[in-house]
Design a protein around this motif. Structure first.
Motif, mmCIF file in Angstrom:
data_model
loop_
_atom_site.group_PDB
_atom_site.id
_atom_site.type_symbol
_atom_site.label_atom_id
_atom_site.label_comp_id
_atom_site.label_asym_id
_atom_site.label_seq_id
_atom_site.Cartn_x
_atom_site.Cartn_y
_atom_site.Cartn_z
ATOM 1 N N VAL A 129 0.844 -1.195 0.000
ATOM 2 C CA VAL A 129 0.000 0.000 0.000
ATOM 3 C C VAL A 129 0.879 1.244 0.000
ATOM 4 O O VAL A 129 0.630 2.193 -0.745
ATOM 5 C CB VAL A 129 -0.960 -0.006 1.216
ATOM 6 C CG1 VAL A 129 -1.660 1.333 1.376
ATOM 7 C CG2 VAL A 129 -1.967 -1.128 1.082
ATOM 8 N N TRP A 130 1.934 1.239 0.814
ATOM 9 C CA TRP A 130 2.844 2.379 0.847
ATOM 10 C C TRP A 130 3.539 2.564 -0.494
ATOM 11 O O TRP A 130 3.721 3.686 -0.956
ATOM 12 C CB TRP A 130 3.897 2.197 1.926
ATOM 13 C CG TRP A 130 3.353 2.157 3.322
ATOM 14 C CD1 TRP A 130 2.101 2.495 3.739
ATOM 15 C CD2 TRP A 130 4.047 1.731 4.486
ATOM 16 N NE1 TRP A 130 1.984 2.301 5.097
ATOM 17 C CE2 TRP A 130 3.163 1.834 5.584
ATOM 18 C CE3 TRP A 130 5.331 1.258 4.713
ATOM 19 C CZ2 TRP A 130 3.535 1.502 6.879
ATOM 20 C CZ3 TRP A 130 5.709 0.917 5.998
ATOM 21 C CH2 TRP A 130 4.817 1.045 7.080
ATOM 22 N N LEU A 131 3.942 1.459 -1.117
ATOM 23 C CA LEU A 131 4.609 1.545 -2.419
ATOM 24 C C LEU A 131 3.680 2.143 -3.467
ATOM 25 O O LEU A 131 4.107 2.954 -4.284
ATOM 26 C CB LEU A 131 5.089 0.165 -2.859
ATOM 27 C CG LEU A 131 6.305 -0.367 -2.102
ATOM 28 C CD1 LEU A 131 6.457 -1.857 -2.320
ATOM 29 C CD2 LEU A 131 7.553 0.378 -2.518
ATOM 30 N N ARG A 132 2.439 1.742 -3.449
ATOM 31 C CA ARG A 132 1.476 2.287 -4.413
ATOM 32 C C ARG A 132 1.204 3.769 -4.145
ATOM 33 O O ARG A 132 1.052 4.559 -5.060
ATOM 34 C CB ARG A 132 0.180 1.500 -4.364
ATOM 35 C CG ARG A 132 0.316 0.122 -4.956
ATOM 36 C CD ARG A 132 -1.024 -0.600 -4.992
ATOM 37 N NE ARG A 132 -0.827 -1.965 -5.432
ATOM 38 C CZ ARG A 132 -1.107 -3.044 -4.704
ATOM 39 N NH1 ARG A 132 -1.621 -2.917 -3.498
ATOM 40 N NH2 ARG A 132 -0.902 -4.242 -5.185
ATOM 41 N N ARG A 133 1.149 4.137 -2.884
ATOM 42 C CA ARG A 133 0.798 5.502 -2.504
ATOM 43 C C ARG A 133 1.973 6.474 -2.622
ATOM 44 O O ARG A 133 1.816 7.596 -3.107
ATOM 45 C CB ARG A 133 0.273 5.515 -1.069
ATOM 46 C CG ARG A 133 -0.276 6.866 -0.641
ATOM 47 C CD ARG A 133 -0.947 6.792 0.701
ATOM 48 N NE ARG A 133 -2.141 5.954 0.603
ATOM 49 C CZ ARG A 133 -2.739 5.363 1.629
ATOM 50 N NH1 ARG A 133 -2.269 5.511 2.840
ATOM 51 N NH2 ARG A 133 -3.811 4.633 1.461
ATOM 52 N N TYR A 134 3.146 6.058 -2.182
ATOM 53 C CA TYR A 134 4.276 6.976 -2.077
ATOM 54 C C TYR A 134 5.417 6.685 -3.050
ATOM 55 O O TYR A 134 6.335 7.488 -3.172
ATOM 56 C CB TYR A 134 4.860 6.954 -0.651
ATOM 57 C CG TYR A 134 3.845 7.244 0.415
ATOM 58 C CD1 TYR A 134 3.243 8.493 0.511
ATOM 59 C CD2 TYR A 134 3.481 6.274 1.335
ATOM 60 C CE1 TYR A 134 2.314 8.765 1.495
ATOM 61 C CE2 TYR A 134 2.557 6.533 2.328
ATOM 62 C CZ TYR A 134 1.976 7.781 2.403
ATOM 63 O OH TYR A 134 1.063 8.042 3.377
ATOM 64 N N GLY A 135 5.376 5.536 -3.708
ATOM 65 C CA GLY A 135 6.501 5.135 -4.544
ATOM 66 C C GLY A 135 6.509 5.781 -5.920
ATOM 67 O O GLY A 135 5.525 6.359 -6.375
ATOM 68 N N ASN A 136 7.655 5.655 -6.572
ATOM 69 C CA ASN A 136 7.852 6.212 -7.899
ATOM 70 C C ASN A 136 7.674 5.168 -9.002
ATOM 71 O O ASN A 136 7.622 5.526 -10.168
ATOM 72 C CB ASN A 136 9.257 6.813 -8.013
ATOM 73 C CG ASN A 136 9.441 7.977 -7.075
ATOM 74 O OD1 ASN A 136 8.546 8.791 -6.912
ATOM 75 N ND2 ASN A 136 10.595 8.053 -6.445
ATOM 76 N N LEU A 137 7.645 3.903 -8.633
ATOM 77 C CA LEU A 137 7.530 2.830 -9.606
ATOM 78 C C LEU A 137 6.075 2.403 -9.773
ATOM 79 O O LEU A 137 5.221 2.735 -8.965
ATOM 80 C CB LEU A 137 8.374 1.630 -9.171
ATOM 81 C CG LEU A 137 9.860 1.912 -8.958
ATOM 82 C CD1 LEU A 137 10.553 0.664 -8.428
ATOM 83 C CD2 LEU A 137 10.512 2.372 -10.245
ATOM 84 N N GLU A 138 5.811 1.640 -10.803
ATOM 85 C CA GLU A 138 4.464 1.117 -11.059
ATOM 86 C C GLU A 138 4.251 -0.127 -10.207
ATOM 87 O O GLU A 138 4.883 -1.151 -10.440
ATOM 88 C CB GLU A 138 4.306 0.779 -12.546
ATOM 89 C CG GLU A 138 2.978 0.168 -12.910
ATOM 90 C CD GLU A 138 1.809 1.080 -12.605
ATOM 91 O OE1 GLU A 138 0.802 0.572 -12.107
ATOM 92 O OE2 GLU A 138 1.896 2.290 -12.860
ATOM 93 N N TRP A 139 3.382 -0.043 -9.212
ATOM 94 C CA TRP A 139 3.135 -1.154 -8.288
ATOM 95 C C TRP A 139 1.698 -1.658 -8.372
ATOM 96 O O TRP A 139 1.171 -2.190 -7.410
ATOM 97 C CB TRP A 139 3.452 -0.730 -6.862
ATOM 98 C CG TRP A 139 4.894 -0.547 -6.636
ATOM 99 C CD1 TRP A 139 5.582 0.618 -6.668
ATOM 100 C CD2 TRP A 139 5.864 -1.558 -6.390
ATOM 101 N NE1 TRP A 139 6.916 0.393 -6.440
ATOM 102 C CE2 TRP A 139 7.110 -0.923 -6.263
ATOM 103 C CE3 TRP A 139 5.797 -2.953 -6.243
ATOM 104 C CZ2 TRP A 139 8.280 -1.625 -6.012
ATOM 105 C CZ3 TRP A 139 6.960 -3.636 -5.997
ATOM 106 C CH2 TRP A 139 8.181 -2.992 -5.887
#
Length: 69
Positions: A52-62
């Motif tokens: 969830v954090w990767l989707r919300r705050y990340g720069n990559l396509e998750w």
């Protein structure tokens, strides 16, 4: 003899600071950890919390993985 087990305190999303979340996201995106390794290393209980954090705050396509045919 009475068995005394260690109990973990349940945490919620509110318990993690934005700085902590961004640090985890950065470490996963840089390849230092997989999201599962980061979850284990930092004691994050939710199975999808790091995703969830990767989707919300990340720069990559998750988003959900695409099936290749």
């Amino acid at each position: 003899m009475k068995h005394q087990g260690l109990t973990r305190e349940k945490r919620t999303q509110k318990d993690y600071s934005i700085a902590f979340k961004l640090r985890i996201v950065s470490q996963v995106e840089n390849g230092d950890y997989t999201y599962k390794q980061a979850q284990k290393e930092y004691g994050i209980q939710g199975k999808s919390t790091v995703l969830v954090w990767l989707r919300r705050y990340g720069n990559l396509e998750w988003s959900k993985p695409k099936l290749h045919t």
